[in-house]
Design a protein around this motif. Structure first.
Motif, PDB file in Angstrom:
ATOM      1  N   THR A   1       0.836  -1.207   0.000  1.00  0.00           N
ATOM      2  CA  THR A   1       0.000   0.000   0.000  1.00  0.00           C
ATOM      3  C   THR A   1       0.863   1.247   0.000  1.00  0.00           C
ATOM      4  OG1 THR A   1      -1.799  -1.151   1.121  1.00  0.00           O
ATOM      5  CG2 THR A   1      -1.804   1.265   1.261  1.00  0.00           C
ATOM      6  N   VAL A   2       1.928   1.239   0.774  1.00  0.00           N
ATOM      7  CA  VAL A   2       2.856   2.382   0.804  1.00  0.00           C
ATOM      8  C   VAL A   2       3.446   2.609  -0.589  1.00  0.00           C
ATOM      9  CG1 VAL A   2       5.043   3.242   1.751  1.00  0.00           C
ATOM     10  CG2 VAL A   2       3.358   2.148   3.258  1.00  0.00           C
ATOM     11  N   CYS A   3       3.852   1.522  -1.249  1.00  0.00           N
ATOM     12  CA  CYS A   3       4.414   1.625  -2.601  1.00  0.00           C
ATOM     13  C   CYS A   3       3.399   2.223  -3.565  1.00  0.00           C
ATOM     14  CB  CYS A   3       4.851   0.257  -3.110  1.00  0.00           C
ATOM     15  SG  CYS A   3       6.263  -0.442  -2.227  1.00  0.00           S
ATOM     16  N   LYS A   4       2.168   1.772  -3.465  1.00  0.00           N
ATOM     17  CA  LYS A   4       1.112   2.262  -4.357  1.00  0.00           C
ATOM     18  C   LYS A   4       0.874   3.754  -4.148  1.00  0.00           C
ATOM     19  CE  LYS A   4      -1.219  -2.173  -4.600  1.00  0.00           C
ATOM     20  NZ  LYS A   4      -2.400  -2.945  -4.222  1.00  0.00           N
ATOM     21  N   VAL A   5       0.832   4.187  -2.909  1.00  0.00           N
ATOM     22  CA  VAL A   5       0.610   5.604  -2.609  1.00  0.00           C
ATOM     23  C   VAL A   5       1.782   6.446  -3.118  1.00  0.00           C
ATOM     24  CG1 VAL A   5       0.377   7.287  -0.733  1.00  0.00           C
ATOM     25  CG2 VAL A   5      -0.959   5.166  -0.698  1.00  0.00           C
TER      26      VAL A   5
ATOM     27  N   ALA B   1      -2.755  -0.682 -13.196  1.00  0.00           N
ATOM     28  CA  ALA B   1      -2.380  -2.053 -12.842  1.00  0.00           C
ATOM     29  C   ALA B   1      -1.873  -2.126 -11.410  1.00  0.00           C
ATOM     30  CB  ALA B   1      -1.328  -2.574 -13.809  1.00  0.00           C
ATOM     31  N   LEU B   2      -1.140  -1.113 -10.990  1.00  0.00           N
ATOM     32  CA  LEU B   2      -0.607  -1.089  -9.633  1.00  0.00           C
ATOM     33  C   LEU B   2      -1.735  -1.130  -8.603  1.00  0.00           C
ATOM     34  CD1 LEU B   2       2.072  -0.872  -8.071  1.00  0.00           C
ATOM     35  CD2 LEU B   2       1.773   1.595  -8.103  1.00  0.00           C
ATOM     36  N   TRP B   3      -2.837  -0.453  -8.905  1.00  0.00           N
ATOM     37  CA  TRP B   3      -3.968  -0.394  -7.986  1.00  0.00           C
ATOM     38  C   TRP B   3      -4.967  -1.524  -8.203  1.00  0.00           C
ATOM     39  CZ3 TRP B   3      -4.613   2.176  -3.578  1.00  0.00           C
ATOM     40  CH2 TRP B   3      -3.628   3.121  -3.272  1.00  0.00           C
ATOM     41  N   GLY B   4      -4.647  -2.451  -9.099  1.00  0.00           N
ATOM     42  CA  GLY B   4      -5.483  -3.631  -9.264  1.00  0.00           C
ATOM     43  C   GLY B   4      -6.578  -3.522 -10.308  1.00  0.00           C
ATOM     44  N   TYR B   5      -6.572  -2.471 -11.115  1.00  0.00           N
ATOM     45  CA  TYR B   5      -7.607  -2.311 -12.136  1.00  0.00           C
ATOM     46  C   TYR B   5      -7.265  -3.031 -13.435  1.00  0.00           C
ATOM     47  CZ  TYR B   5      -9.445   1.132  -8.951  1.00  0.00           C
ATOM     48  OH  TYR B   5      -9.947   1.744  -7.840  1.00  0.00           O
ATOM     49  N   LEU B   6      -6.053  -3.468 -13.580  1.00  0.00           N
ATOM     50  CA  LEU B   6      -5.593  -4.233 -14.738  1.00  0.00           C
ATOM     51  C   LEU B   6      -4.750  -5.387 -14.217  1.00  0.00           C
ATOM     52  CD1 LEU B   6      -4.466  -1.313 -17.092  1.00  0.00           C
ATOM     53  CD2 LEU B   6      -6.478  -2.754 -17.386  1.00  0.00           C
ATOM     54  N   PRO B   7      -4.510  -6.399 -15.035  1.00  0.00           N
ATOM     55  CA  PRO B   7      -3.683  -7.514 -14.565  1.00  0.00           C
ATOM     56  C   PRO B   7      -2.317  -7.042 -14.051  1.00  0.00           C
ATOM     57  CG  PRO B   7      -4.712  -8.052 -16.656  1.00  0.00           C
ATOM     58  CD  PRO B   7      -4.999  -6.596 -16.395  1.00  0.00           C
ATOM     59  N   LYS B   8      -1.849  -7.746 -13.044  1.00  0.00           N
ATOM     60  CA  LYS B   8      -0.606  -7.388 -12.357  1.00  0.00           C
ATOM     61  C   LYS B   8       0.576  -7.221 -13.319  1.00  0.00           C
ATOM     62  CE  LYS B   8       1.658  -8.924  -8.133  1.00  0.00           C
ATOM     63  NZ  LYS B   8       1.656  -9.958  -7.112  1.00  0.00           N
ATOM     64  N   VAL B   9       0.648  -8.057 -14.356  1.00  0.00           N
ATOM     65  CA  VAL B   9       1.769  -7.998 -15.286  1.00  0.00           C
ATOM     66  C   VAL B   9       1.834  -6.651 -16.010  1.00  0.00           C
ATOM     67  CG1 VAL B   9       0.573  -9.020 -17.267  1.00  0.00           C
ATOM     68  CG2 VAL B   9       3.035  -9.351 -16.987  1.00  0.00           C
ATOM     69  N   TRP B  10       0.713  -5.954 -16.116  1.00  0.00           N
ATOM     70  CA  TRP B  10       0.697  -4.652 -16.794  1.00  0.00           C
ATOM     71  C   TRP B  10       1.446  -3.590 -16.001  1.00  0.00           C
ATOM     72  CZ3 TRP B  10      -3.354  -2.949 -20.665  1.00  0.00           C
ATOM     73  CH2 TRP B  10      -3.733  -4.019 -21.463  1.00  0.00           C
ATOM     74  N   ARG B  11       1.763  -3.887 -14.747  1.00  0.00           N
ATOM     75  CA  ARG B  11       2.558  -2.941 -13.955  1.00  0.00           C
ATOM     76  C   ARG B  11       3.919  -2.719 -14.597  1.00  0.00           C
ATOM     77  NH1 ARG B  11       1.142  -5.088  -7.867  1.00  0.00           N
ATOM     78  NH2 ARG B  11      -1.106  -5.004  -8.206  1.00  0.00           N
ATOM     79  N   LEU B  12       4.363  -3.703 -15.355  1.00  0.00           N
ATOM     80  CA  LEU B  12       5.642  -3.562 -16.045  1.00  0.00           C
ATOM     81  C   LEU B  12       5.616  -2.370 -16.998  1.00  0.00           C
ATOM     82  CD1 LEU B  12       6.378  -7.322 -16.777  1.00  0.00           C
ATOM     83  CD2 LEU B  12       7.515  -5.851 -15.093  1.00  0.00           C
ATOM     84  N   GLY B  13       4.424  -1.993 -17.470  1.00  0.00           N
ATOM     85  CA  GLY B  13       4.289  -0.834 -18.358  1.00  0.00           C
ATOM     86  C   GLY B  13       4.724   0.463 -17.716  1.00  0.00           C
ATOM     87  N   SER B  14       4.690   0.523 -16.399  1.00  0.00           N
ATOM     88  CA  SER B  14       5.120   1.747 -15.723  1.00  0.00           C
ATOM     89  C   SER B  14       6.627   1.818 -15.560  1.00  0.00           C
ATOM     90  CB  SER B  14       4.440   1.868 -14.358  1.00  0.00           C
ATOM     91  OG  SER B  14       4.867   0.838 -13.509  1.00  0.00           O
ATOM     92  N   LEU B  15       7.307   0.685 -15.718  1.00  0.00           N
ATOM     93  CA  LEU B  15       8.755   0.666 -15.493  1.00  0.00           C
ATOM     94  C   LEU B  15       9.525   1.362 -16.613  1.00  0.00           C
ATOM     95  CD1 LEU B  15       9.229  -2.920 -14.081  1.00  0.00           C
ATOM     96  CD2 LEU B  15       9.072  -0.759 -12.825  1.00  0.00           C
ATOM     97  N   THR B  16       9.070   1.223 -17.843  1.00  0.00           N
ATOM     98  CA  THR B  16       9.787   1.852 -18.953  1.00  0.00           C
ATOM     99  C   THR B  16       9.818   3.371 -18.810  1.00  0.00           C
ATOM    100  OG1 THR B  16       9.296   0.004 -20.399  1.00  0.00           O
ATOM    101  CG2 THR B  16       9.930   2.070 -21.459  1.00  0.00           C
ATOM    102  N   PRO B  17       8.658   4.039 -18.594  1.00  0.00           N
ATOM    103  CA  PRO B  17       8.745   5.497 -18.397  1.00  0.00           C
ATOM    104  C   PRO B  17       9.617   5.888 -17.205  1.00  0.00           C
ATOM    105  CG  PRO B  17       6.463   4.848 -18.790  1.00  0.00           C
ATOM    106  CD  PRO B  17       7.255   3.583 -18.631  1.00  0.00           C
TER     107      PRO B  17
ATOM    108  N   THR C   1       5.979  -4.652  -5.635  1.00  0.00           N
ATOM    109  CA  THR C   1       4.575  -5.073  -5.661  1.00  0.00           C
ATOM    110  C   THR C   1       4.351  -6.201  -6.655  1.00  0.00           C
ATOM    111  OG1 THR C   1       3.755  -3.525  -7.352  1.00  0.00           O
ATOM    112  CG2 THR C   1       3.812  -2.735  -5.060  1.00  0.00           C
ATOM    113  N   ILE C   2       5.203  -6.329  -7.661  1.00  0.00           N
ATOM    114  CA  ILE C   2       5.052  -7.394  -8.651  1.00  0.00           C
ATOM    115  C   ILE C   2       5.619  -8.715  -8.124  1.00  0.00           C
ATOM    116  CG2 ILE C   2       5.784  -8.223 -10.923  1.00  0.00           C
ATOM    117  CD1 ILE C   2       5.788  -5.277 -11.837  1.00  0.00           C
ATOM    118  N   TYR C   3       6.807  -8.664  -7.550  1.00  0.00           N
ATOM    119  CA  TYR C   3       7.535  -9.889  -7.251  1.00  0.00           C
ATOM    120  C   TYR C   3       7.647 -10.274  -5.783  1.00  0.00           C
ATOM    121  CZ  TYR C   3       8.833  -9.489 -12.098  1.00  0.00           C
ATOM    122  OH  TYR C   3       8.778  -9.384 -13.460  1.00  0.00           O
TER     123      TYR C   3
END
Length: 140
Positions: free
Chosen positions: A12-16, A76-92, A125-127
């Protein structure tokens, strides 16, 4: 005691911590669709990446692309999309860390560690978080 709130999970801290990314994404999306104009610092970013790519990247396309990546990662981080989509935030985040390390926009070199810290939070949060994304069973 009943008057104390439980400590939030590390997830939760990471998400915030990553919520400001969504705010920045909305501003970039507004540039991408033409509702706002990019300021001089933002134009330095477009020039930087255009030079690196060897082509002129249209401002609206640049900011629209970045915004979508940030929004997908946040959702994705907040659970609205599959967890693997969180990887999309890593590139930016990785690109932002590297760009700021090059001092683009001018004077932003001190910001370089922040996207890297956010990327580490997303990776956690992913791993590493065993409870993240698990739904609690309702007792009948």
């Amino acid at each position: 005691s009943p008057d104390t709130m439980p400590m939030p999970s590390l997830s939760t801290v990471c998400k915030v911590m990553c919520l400001p990314t969504a705010g920045a994404a909305m501003q970039m999306l507004a540039i991408g669709v033409g509702l706002l104009a990019a300021d001089a610092d933002q134009m330095q970013m477009v020039t930087f990446w255009s030079t690196l790519a060897g082509v002129t990247i249209p401002t609206k396309l640049f900011f629209g692309f970045i915004a979508v990546g940030k929004l997908i990662g946040t959702a994705a981080l907040w659970g609205y999309l599959p967890k693997v989509w969180r990887l999309g935030s890593l590139t930016p985040m990785a690109c932002a860390a590297w760009m700021h390390a090059q001092d683009v926009p001018l004077g932003s070199a001190a910001m370089a560690p922040f996207p890297a810290v956010l990327a580490a939070a997303v990776l956690y949060t992913i791993y590493a978080d065993p409870e993240d994304g698990m739904k609690k069973k309702k007792k009948a």
